[in-house]
Enzyme design. Structure first.
Site, PDB file in Angstrom:
ATOM      1  N   ASP A 395       0.877  -1.162   0.000  1.00  0.00           N
ATOM      2  CA  ASP A 395       0.000   0.000   0.000  1.00  0.00           C
ATOM      3  C   ASP A 395       0.922   1.221   0.000  1.00  0.00           C
ATOM      4  OD1 ASP A 395      -2.233   1.649   0.475  1.00  0.00           O
ATOM      5  OD2 ASP A 395      -1.800   1.659   2.603  1.00  0.00           O
ATOM      6  N   GLU A 665      -8.366  14.994   7.409  1.00  0.00           N
ATOM      7  CA  GLU A 665      -9.341  15.897   8.042  1.00  0.00           C
ATOM      8  C   GLU A 665      -8.645  16.822   9.028  1.00  0.00           C
ATOM      9  OE1 GLU A 665     -12.602  13.830   9.828  1.00  0.00           O
ATOM     10  OE2 GLU A 665     -13.727  13.962   7.966  1.00  0.00           O
ATOM     11  N   PHE A 707     -18.095  10.203   4.161  1.00  0.00           N
ATOM     12  CA  PHE A 707     -17.193   9.787   3.090  1.00  0.00           C
ATOM     13  C   PHE A 707     -17.369   8.292   2.841  1.00  0.00           C
ATOM     14  CE2 PHE A 707     -13.262   7.973   1.578  1.00  0.00           C
ATOM     15  CZ  PHE A 707     -12.886   8.845   0.588  1.00  0.00           C
TER      16      PHE A 707
END
Length: 1489
Positions: A395, A665, A707
């Protein structure tokens, strides 16, 4: 709704506390007692034996031991033959028992924790143990308490009907999550305990993110229950004084327990190979037994009717026929030769693996001080697989990068704010060490240390308790880690918080707010504000409120800050909506409306009086009182937002903490705070924001559309307190937001401005992505009353739906998020973790293929791939972007043709020469190393990089295309899949693993990587910022990506090498010992008798020769850790299974038979014609076999420690001690044999000593000779490494540094980000960005970057053999430039003179670059393949396009040190087709294929 007869709704239970029934209606559900143990005292023996007999080997050995009890075929004393099996089974059983006892202790601790449960008889809450809680019980939960079961939240002391929980024990996330009281209990007037209703919900399942059900009231009304109402077992209550809930799932039906699958069992590749060889051993055993049986039959047959003297009659007294005696003998021989199948091998392997895991745990290099976390081995039985990996799937975010998101720059309304001071601040952090960082944080606005200590003091008691509960879902280590993390607020290091604002933007924000303040004061409509200023204020409001960040103040541990101005609830019904939005309110433009606002009847219930009556509100008020002046208190609950001066609350501002769910965020909220737009409070129905000049404003929060990975955006619907309009603020990935922007009309100036903003923003987005920043777009939309009413009706239907709620809400969100107005975009920097480029470079040298699968934007991913050395500057890059299945098929075809045409003709022979050169171990990474999967067709890996986006990947993974995709991907050195979903990640891993038959490792850090981690052969979780889900699913957990290098290259290599050698040694040892008895059969009429005493036969493997190989298997190091890391090429040894090839098994068998011949016949001839008895001749044979076996181990041992010497000495001493004692004390133990005083007599015989010297030497000579020759004449890379280890350290270092230069490693430090063509043309088309490759370049030849984009619309013929310039229909020239790559091409050099005018730059052949600048109106050009040259790192070359009509074509300006930023960008003018054509003529493009 779901009917009551619905099969899904199994869970039905009643809260019957009003009618105290005699028996609990929920008594049939699982109780809350947990039991993770496997056994009870009674079931232990049968169950454990049953489990052990799952192993075929154990069944086989028990069968043979029992066979030995049959008198006709028995070979040994029956009791003695049972000894080894019983020993092995009991060792395993004791190990299982100890593990189970530890689980039992942990369960007992958890079951005896206490909580408050409502007692019907006493009519009050009483303390009960967790194990006594039942489904349907009411539970009272207090702050900082751990939940004993899955509880439905029915009431909360919080005035907003909220309860905050921390889920660190479930997923490691330390930020707070909000849960809501069930809606029908909001306005509960009478006490909860006189309530009577039925709850129906889904069956217990392990999905933490979903819960569905409904509650049926007395009057038949139904209310839906969702995951927002459920508190899960193991979570901790925070920021809520008290809450009451009803138990829904208890004990083993709770979601936490259903998720707790314990360690996973996988079978390693080595074990699978070993099983094949065990099978061969069985065949060899049967062949030997058959041979002996036939021999015995023939031998009996030759006597004919004459009975031999020694013949034993059958039990009936009759003669046995030769055939029958042969059959009996076959079974006897199986008992005698049983040792050939190594019974102790399986136990030894388990012991060695446990020791290896222990040593890996103890490695301090794999310990991370910052997070106080060690490497964890969660799967004990696949350590050796770490040494055989071929493909790594990683990842990106959080694995390669820190997942510390730092706001870097932004663009608002088409204007870019470069935040140079902020860039300098970040650069400073990069240079600082961790110690300096701590000092720095003291100097910052908020001293991190102090806030941490204040936390600790308040939570010390709680922590000791919460660690206990951790053991349900993870280890103590995880608990400790979670407790450390929870003392800090997540994502709030000084680097992330202290953002330096851009002065220009700060001025605009101040100007805008002062104008708004003035207009509000004079009651002017807000629409008069200039649009560029209103965009700026909207942009910051969106950053502040479009998130789910919880505000808390550090003075109380995790205490939520409450600012309530208007006590309004979210819109829940249509009537509510109509009442609230009366015409009078919607027409008035000023702020006065909020004072005359209609308060709905439910809100009035929740007015000040009711708020003050609840205990938590009182405590909140007293806290408010202590914290701030009295003036602040009276306004805290006043209906009108007080108009403060900007400065009054400045002191408080630094105090607030933001608990964000994701680092993105947090970064945006901190960025807004830097511009004085602070989030100061969040409630379920309103968000409070403090703006400069305007003071605190309360936005009524109507809806939050969270989201999700499909929409890739989140939105909030609010009522703006200044304009009173209903506004939607949306933030999300640019790939989706840009498609949702309302197409601007061209006829008016506003439309033209919008077009300009969209166009410019897209350019800046490309620029940000090229700099490796994560990009987010911010947009808004204003709804009219009618639009909102229409949408709301459908949305409320979706919210209250019981079936298919998620899908309906998803559709509802899609209906709302259309025709948005773009406000701006942000660039967030996610920094690389330390050591990632070096780790990737060395893993790559180790022959590992590295694929990065990320959800990020293509440009961002490419840039980070360059930064972390995944993509090399000299590599060509194939980019596959297609928007249909056919286009994708075509692209894959093209790529395959290109690869074949370019590489297959030339490089193979040359590469083969390179690879077989003298020092293969130190050679440069060959352009085509021998394929790792030897049985598939030989395949070469070229200097190519492949970049593919999510949509194209979806087509490529289709059954028809997957083979082509694999053919392209496996020819490339690195593969980068962008915008990929979690499911796609696991599909890619599965495809590579199953089709290429290779060993795969997946590494990730978040919940989205779990499926990939579970599919791979080895899954590695990174215990990073994103919680523990990846760690829970993994086989190994690492604190940082860079530790992967040592884990694989050192520990993986060692584990594989040790185990492979140990298994081969076991097969050799057993075969050699059994063969001794086999040779004797030729001299005893194949009668199954042995010249070795049965004690020695049984215990030889189990006792006398067992310890040394365990020591070697645990401690042996063929090459030192330092050399293994400096020469990663040595890892290929394990990839190609060099230590354990099929032929090695047979070589060992042949060697074993040869050694046994020597050990048998030397004593045979030595004692021939003498009068010694059978055992006086057999005992020396046993002794010689032991010496030979131990010396053989000595030859195979690479590292000698005192433990090796001790174990060998111990084995020999043990053998002689046992022999002497046995021979002295047991003259008639097993008549007729008499072993009395045998060993004592032998030790007085010089012949015995001579045999002990000569025999082992003769037996081991061939092996020793082979090893010596191989090491001297044809050393393997590993042997070369071992020779290096023997050199003095100084010499070794010199040799390694020379070899490293030869390997092609770049010397000299590099900055982490070097973006090449940073200055982009201002109006530079976004689709064209891909033609630039910005990267770090290595010294040496530069190759082109080949880009392939979807050619779905008009596919030109020129594509397959691209020569010259083709013209597309649009009338813009579309150059296809393939630049030849030749080895002799020179890199740019510093000495080269500057070039201007017509003169060509150095090395034209490689550097013809044609920059295309497109008219903004032509955004549809999508089919082109272009290549750009790459420059050396010292210089950057800036391409400047002259004004139209200028003579020269391209000017190369040279500036050696380029500052980041856009101050020296040269704006190109648009040029016509003819000029481009002339330009290309001037440059005489050279194209070769």
């Amino acid at each position: 709704g779901v009917g009551e007869k619905d099969t899904e709704t199994l869970g039905k239970f009643e809260a019957e506390n009003g009618l105290w029934r005699e028996e609990n209606p929920n008594r049939h559900y699982a109780n809350n007692k947990i039991k993770t143990t496997k056994y009870t005292l009674l079931s232990f023996l049968p169950k454990n034996l049953f489990e052990q007999f799952h192993r075929f080997a154990n069944v086989y050995f028990v069968f043979i031991a029992l066979l030995n009890f049959v008198p006709v075929v028995n070979a040994f004393q029956p009791e003695l033959a049972l000894a080894p099996v019983v020993f092995i089974l009991s060792v395993t059983a004791i190990k299982d028992l100890w593990e189970d006892y530890r689980r039992h202790r942990s369960d007992k601790e958890i079951n005896h924790m206490d909580c408050l449960v409502y007692s019907r008889l006493e009519r009050r809450y009483v303390e009960r143990y967790w194990k006594e809680v039942r489904v349907g019980d009411f539970i009272r939960l207090r702050c900082n308490e751990i939940l004993p079961a899955d509880v439905l939240l029915l009431s909360s002391s919080d005035p907003d009907r909220l309860c905050h929980i921390e889920t660190a024990t479930l997923d490691g996330e330390t930020n707070l999550k909000q849960r809501q009281v069930v809606r029908s209990f909001f306005d509960l007037v009478r006490p909860l305990l006189f309530y009577n209703s039925i709850i129906e919900c889904e069956k217990p399942n392990n999905d933490l993110n979903r819960f569905r059900g409904y509650i049926i009231h007395r009057n038949g009304r139904r209310d839906g229950l969702y995951k927002e109402n459920l508190l899960l077992r193991g979570c901790t209550i925070r920021n809520t004084e008290e809450a009451v809930g009803i138990v829904i799932y208890a004990g083993h039906e709770t979601k936490a327990m259903l998720n707790n699958n314990g360690p996973r069992y996988k079978r390693s590749k080595l074990e699978r190979q070993m099983n094949v060889d065990v099978f061969w051993c069985v065949i060899i055993l049967l062949v030997m037994c058959l041979f002996a049986a036939v021999g015995h039959g023939l031998w009996m047959f030759q006597y004919g009717d004459k009975r031999p003297v020694f013949d034993v009659l059958s039990p009936e007294g009759t003669d046995l026929s030769p055939i029958l005696s042969a059959i009996y003998l076959f079974l006897t021989m199986i008992i005698v030769f049983q040792v050939l199948i190594p019974i102790s091998l399986f136990v030894s392997i388990e012991i060695v693996k446990i020791c290896q895991v222990y040593f890996i745990h103890q490695d301090m290099d794999l310990y991370d001080e910052e997070t106080d976390s060690h490497l964890q081995c969660r799967a004990l039985n696949i350590t050796e697989d770490l040494g055989q990996m071929q493909y790594i799937f990683s990842d990106k975010t959080g694995t390669l990068t820190e997942n510390k998101m730092v706001f870097r720059r932004c663009t608002v309304a088409g204007v870019e704010y470069s935040h140079d001071a902020n860039a300098r601040r970040l650069a400073m952090y990069q240079e600082m060490d961790s110690e300096e960082e701590e000092c720095m944080s003291h100097g910052g606005t908020l001293t991190r240390r102090d806030s941490v200590t204040s936390h600790q003091s308040a939570r010390v008691v709680l922590r000791s308790q919460s660690t206990k509960s951790h053991r349900r879902t993870g280890s103590r280590a995880e608990a400790k880690r979670a407790s450390i993390l929870s003392k800090h607020t997540a994502f709030s290091s000084p680097m992330e918080k202290d953002i330096t604002p851009d002065p220009q933007l700060l001025d605009k924000v101040n100007e805008c707010s002062s104008q708004l303040d003035f207009m509000r004061f004079h009651s002017q409509p807000m629409s008069q504000l200039p649009s560029d200023l209103s965009d700026i204020i909207d942009f910051f409001i969106a950053l502040t409120i479009c998130n789910t960040v919880v505000v808390s103040s550090p003075n109380q541990p995790r205490q939520k800050v409450r600012m309530r101005f208007e006590l309004k609830s979210p819109v829940k019904t249509i009537e509510d909506f109509i009442k609230r939005f009366t015409p009078s309110r919607l027409t008035s433009g000023s702020n006065s409306s909020s004072s005359s606002s209609l308060i709905t009847n439910r809100s009035s219930n929740r007015g000040c009086s009711s708020v003050l009556s609840s205990p938590s509100a009182e405590s909140t008020l007293t806290k408010l009182d202590e914290e701030r002046p009295a003036r602040g208190l009276e306004h805290a609950f006043s209906p009108v937002p007080p108009n403060y001066e900007g400065k009054t609350w400045a002191a408080e501002e630094g105090e607030l903490r933001y608990e964000a769910e994701s680092p993105d965020e947090a970064a945006l909220v901190y960025a807004a705070r830097a511009y004085k737009c602070s989030l100061v409070g969040r409630l379920p129905d309103q968000v409070t924001v403090e703006l400069p000049h305007l003071g605190k404003l309360s936005f009524e929060l109507l809806h939050t559309l969270g989201f999700d990975s499909t929409r890739k955006r989140m939105s909030v619907v609010v009522r703006h307190p200044l304009t009173d309009q209903i506004t939607v603020y949306t933030k999300g990935a640019d790939s989706v937001i840009m498609d949702l922007i309302k197409p601007p009309s061209t006829d008016n100036s506003k439309g033209k401005r919008q077009r300009k903003i969209v166009y410019r923003t897209q350019n800046y987005l490309n620029l940000y992505a090229a700099d490796g920043l994560r990009t987010l777009c911010i947009a808004k939309k204003i709804l009219t009353k009618e639009e909102y009413a229409c949408w709301l009706q459908r949305h409320l239907e979706a919210e209250t739906a019981i079936q298919g709620r998620e899908e309906l809400l998803f559709e509802s969100a899609l209906r709302l998020e259309t025709n948005l107005q773009l406000l701006g975009a942000t660039g967030i920097e996610d920094r690389l973790q330390d050591g990632v480029p070096e780790t990737i470079a060395s893993l790559r040298k180790a022959g590992l293929q590295i694929w990065v699968l990320t959800g990020d934007k293509q440009e961002t991913a490419i840039n980070i791939a360059y930064a972390c050395k995944l993509l090399e500057p000299e590599e060509e890059i194939l980019t596959l972007n297609a928007d249909s299945q056919e286009a994708c098929a075509l692209l894959l075809e093209e790529s395959l043709h290109y690869i074949q045409a370019k590489f297959l003709c030339t490089s193979t022979d040359q590469a083969a020469k390179t690879f077989h050169s003298e020092f293969a171990a130190f050679d440069i990474y060959p352009s085509s190393p021998p394929s790792s999967s030897s049985h598939t067709s030989p395949f070469t890996v070229h200097r190519l990089g492949l970049v593919i986006d999510g949509r194209t990947l979806a087509y490529a993974l289709d059954k028809n295309l997957e083979d082509k995709f694999l053919a392209v991907a496996r020819s490339c050195r690195s593969v980068l899949c962008c915008r990929s979903t979690p499911l796609q990640k696991s599909m890619v891993v599965k495809l590579v693993r199953n089709k290429l038959k290779v060993m795969t490792l997946a590494i990730g850090d978040g919940a989205n990587d779990v499926s990939m981690i579970q599919v791979a052969d080895v899954g590695v979780g990174i215990s990073g910022q994103e919680g523990m889900q990846a760690v829970m699913a993994s086989d190994f957990a690492l604190p940082r990506f860079q530790y992967l290098q040592k884990l694989l290259l050192v520990h993986g290599h060692w584990c594989y090498s040790r185990l492979a050698n140990m298994i081969l040694y076991f097969f050799y040892k057993n075969a050699m010992f059994v063969a001794l008895i086999f040779w004797y059969q030729f001299y005893c009429g194949f009668s199954g008798s042995a010249m070795i005493d049965q004690w020695y036969l049984i215990f030889f493997n189990l006792m006398f020769s067992a310890f040394p190989q365990l020591i070697t298997g645990t401690l042996d190091k063929d090459v030192s850790a330092e050399t293994l890391q400096q020469l990663p090429q040595l890892y290929m040894n394990g990839q190609n299974s060099e230590e354990y090839k099929p032929y090695m098994f047979w070589m060992n068998m042949i060697d074993a038979f040869y050694q046994s011949l020597v050990c048998f016949f030397l004593p045979y001839f030595a004692y021939a014609d003498s009068d010694v008895d059978l055992f006086t001749w057999g005992t020396p044979i046993t002794t010689l076999a032991l010496f030979t076996i131990l010396l053989h181990l000595g030859i195979e041992t690479k590292t000698w420690t005192w433990m090796n010497w001790a174990s060998i000495t111990f084995s020999i001493a043990l053998f002689f001690t046992v022999a002497l004692c046995y021979n002295a004390s047991c003259p008639t133990c097993y008549s007729p044999s008499n072993p009395y005083w045998t060993m004592q007599r032998l030790l007085q015989d010089p012949l015995f000593y001579m045999l002990c010297v000569i025999t082992p030497l003769a037996a081991l000579l061939p092996r020793y000779f082979y090893r010596a020759c191989q090491g001297t004449l044809f050393p393997s890379p590993v042997q070369v490494g071992r020779q290096l280890d023997k050199l003095p350290s100084e010499t070794r270092r010199n040799i390694l540094s020379l070899s490293r230069v030869k390997v092609g490693a770049q010397l000299g430090p590099k900055p982490p980000f070097l973006s090449l063509l940073k200055p982009f043309p201002k109006d530079y088309n976004h689709k064209d960005q891909k033609s630039f490759s910005n990267s770090k370049t290595a010294q040496g030849c530069q190759g082109p970057v080949l880009q392939m984009d979807n050619v779905g619309k008009s596919h030109q013929k020129g594509q397959s053999s691209p020569l010259g310039v083709t013209h597309s229909k649009k009338g813009l020239s579309d150059p296809y430039t393939f630049v030849s790559t030749e080895i002799d091409t020179l890199p740019y050099t510093k000495e080269a003179p500057g070039h201007t005018g017509e003169s060509q730059p150095p090395s034209t052949k490689d550097s013809d670059c044609l920059d295309k600048t497109l008219d903004p109106s032509d955004l549809s050009l999508s089919s082109w393949i272009t290549s750009t040259p790459l420059l050396t790192q010292g210089d950057s070359v800036q391409v400047t396009l002259p004004p139209a009509g200028g003579s020269q074509c391209v000017t190369y300006k040279r500036n050696s040190e380029e500052t980041p930023g856009l101050d020296h960008t040269v704006r190109p003018t648009r040029r016509t087709e003819e000029q481009l054509a002339n330009c290309s003529k001037d440059h005489s493009l050279q194209t070769t294929l």
